[in-house]
Write a protein that holds these residues in place. Structure first.
Motif, short mmCIF file in Angstrom:
data_model
loop_
_atom_site.label_atom_id
_atom_site.label_comp_id
_atom_site.label_asym_id
_atom_site.label_seq_id
_atom_site.Cartn_x
_atom_site.Cartn_y
_atom_site.Cartn_z
N ASN A 9 30.24 4.68 -1.70
CA ASN A 9 30.65 4.81 -3.10
C ASN A 9 31.45 3.59 -3.56
O ASN A 9 31.36 3.19 -4.71
N LEU A 10 32.24 3.03 -2.66
CA LEU A 10 33.01 1.84 -3.02
C LEU A 10 32.10 0.64 -3.29
O LEU A 10 32.42 -0.22 -4.09
N ALA A 19 33.17 -8.15 -1.13
CA ALA A 19 34.40 -8.17 -0.35
C ALA A 19 34.51 -6.92 0.52
O ALA A 19 34.96 -6.99 1.67
N ILE A 20 34.09 -5.77 -0.01
CA ILE A 20 34.16 -4.53 0.75
C ILE A 20 33.18 -4.56 1.91
O ILE A 20 33.50 -4.18 3.03
N SER A 21 31.98 -5.01 1.68
CA SER A 21 30.98 -5.04 2.74
C SER A 21 31.33 -6.08 3.80
O SER A 21 31.02 -5.91 4.98
N ASP A 22 32.01 -7.16 3.42
CA ASP A 22 32.42 -8.16 4.39
C ASP A 22 33.56 -7.66 5.28
O ASP A 22 33.78 -8.19 6.37
N PRO A 67 43.76 5.16 -12.94
CA PRO A 67 42.74 4.13 -12.88
C PRO A 67 43.16 3.05 -11.89
O PRO A 67 44.34 2.91 -11.55
N LEU A 68 42.20 2.29 -11.39
CA LEU A 68 42.48 1.29 -10.37
C LEU A 68 43.42 0.18 -10.83
O LEU A 68 44.09 -0.44 -10.01
#
Length: 133
Positions: A9-10, A19-22, A67-68
């Motif tokens: 989901n991110l 950046a998240i997948s790295d 919120p973020l």
């Protein structure tokens, strides 16, 4: 103690997806699991729906969704919280509650057990209730 995240989901956030997948979070969790097993420790994983960010670590009040872009917020009790520091405090407290009491890490809802927190249950002695002569 770690918090379970829905990484899939991110990754839907296209500005942060690379950046998240790295970061390789799944591999990090596997390493933690392996190391905990290796050293005879227990890895406690908080539920992904645990509201660690919006739960006040001072009074336990559950605030509204944030919120973020909100990095700091003020609770009704007057405590000012940094979003990440508050989440870390709540994750630690929930993990310690699970370890000490075997309790669920989620805050109580509604009137299930109002005003009662998890309490460590001591086993009764075999001689409990027998009158002493």
């Amino acid at each position: 103690m770690i918090e379970d995240l829905a990484v899939a989901n991110l990754l839907k956030n296209h500005t942060l997806a690379r950046a998240i997948s790295d970061a390789s979070w799944r591999m990090f969790r596997e390493f933690l699991t392996y190391k905990c097993f290796w050293y005879g420790r227990e890895l406690i994983v908080n539920d992904r729906w645990f509201p660690s960010t919006r739960l006040c670590s001072q009074c336990g009040h559950l605030g509204k969704k944030l919120p973020l872009n909100v990095r700091e917020w003020t609770c009704l009790c007057g405590a000012v919280h940094d979003r990440d520091v508050n989440a870390a405090c709540n994750t630690l407290a929930a993990g310690l509650a699970v370890k000490a009491c075997g309790a669920d890490a989620r805050p109580q809802r509604g009137n299930l057990r109002p005003g009662q927190s998890a309490v460590k249950q001591e086993t009764r002695r075999a001689t409990a209730g027998i009158p002493v002569r």
